[in-house]
Design a protein around this motif. Structure first.
Motif, PDB file in Angstrom:
ATOM      1  N   SER A  43       4.023  -0.211   1.514  1.00 10.35           N
ATOM      2  CA  SER A  43       3.193  -1.064   2.360  1.00 10.35           C
ATOM      3  C   SER A  43       2.620  -2.178   1.505  1.00 10.35           C
ATOM      4  O   SER A  43       2.807  -2.198   0.284  1.00 10.35           O
ATOM      5  CB  SER A  43       2.055  -0.269   3.021  1.00 10.35           C
ATOM      6  N   MET A  47       0.184  -5.867   5.976  1.00 10.33           N
ATOM      7  CA  MET A  47       0.696  -5.006   7.044  1.00 10.33           C
ATOM      8  C   MET A  47      -0.421  -4.362   7.867  1.00 10.33           C
ATOM      9  O   MET A  47      -0.300  -3.206   8.296  1.00 10.33           O
ATOM     10  CB  MET A  47       1.620  -3.937   6.463  1.00 10.33           C
ATOM     11  N   ARG A  69       7.330   5.312  10.730  1.00  8.68           N
ATOM     12  CA  ARG A  69       6.120   4.562  10.376  1.00  8.68           C
ATOM     13  C   ARG A  69       4.887   5.468  10.376  1.00  8.68           C
ATOM     14  O   ARG A  69       4.726   6.323  11.253  1.00  8.68           O
ATOM     15  CB  ARG A  69       5.923   3.427  11.380  1.00  8.68           C
ATOM     16  N   TRP A  83       2.814   1.848   7.014  1.00  9.56           N
ATOM     17  CA  TRP A  83       3.640   2.284   5.882  1.00  9.56           C
ATOM     18  C   TRP A  83       5.007   2.671   6.420  1.00  9.56           C
ATOM     19  O   TRP A  83       5.094   3.351   7.446  1.00  9.56           O
ATOM     20  CB  TRP A  83       2.994   3.492   5.193  1.00  9.56           C
TER      21      TRP A  83
END
Length: 171
Positions: A43, A47, A69, A83
């Motif tokens: 990540s 994000m 995810r 992530w």
């Protein structure tokens, strides 16, 4: 872009202490990135759950990666970030990518190495990004290796991502 520093931190994905954190100074300000070497999740500070970057990622990413995810606070705390498991392609070495075994909850890492294309066959493999040139290597899909989802570092080592001279010089 200027690198400000890097270090190992605890991973919010699996709590291992092998999460590589890097910080860069960009024109828009500092950005931190993370890659957990145990889980393979990655990540960065762009994000955030309401960001344009996440929206674009969700539009362009493979379904399995989107399904895997996780929304977690970054190391050190802060606003939750998306992530994702990483996918790495090194044209001279090969690829690492997540692959389902049975379903999205049962998956692991697959490593595929490159093999040379015989010179007399290279004309069959044009490089679309460089017209008039041809690939010299291809992925050896017949000899792939699979690793457990918490063995990303083993998969990366199998691919040859770590320079043995750097590792050995630390001894």
């Amino acid at each position: 872009m200027k690198q400000l520093g890097d270090k190992l931190v605890n991973s919010p994905v699996c709590d291992s202490n092998a999460c590589y954190e890097s910080e860069f100074q960009t024109a828009e300000g500092p950005i931190k990135t993370w890659l957990c070497m145990t889980s393979g999740y990655t990540s960065n500070t762009t994000m955030t759950l309401d960001s344009e970057g996440l929206k674009q990622t969700m539009e362009l990413t493979a379904e399995l990666i989107k399904d895997l995810r996780l929304d977690l606070e970054p190391p050190g705390g802060g606003e939750k970030l998306a992530w994702f498991p990483t996918a790495i392609t090194m044209p001279d070495k090969g690829m690492i990518f997540p692959e389902p075994i049975k379903d999205k909850d049962d998956w692991g890492w697959t490593v595929v190495k490159t093999i040379p294309i015989p010179e007399d066959e290279q004309h069959k493999y044009p490089d679309a990004t460089n017209p008039g040139t041809f690939y010299k290597n291809k992925m050896d899909m017949k000899n792939l290796k699979r690793f457990d989802k918490l063995c990303f570092m083993d998969a990366a080592e199998e691919l040859g991502m770590f320079d043995p001279n750097l590792v050995n010089s630390a001894d």
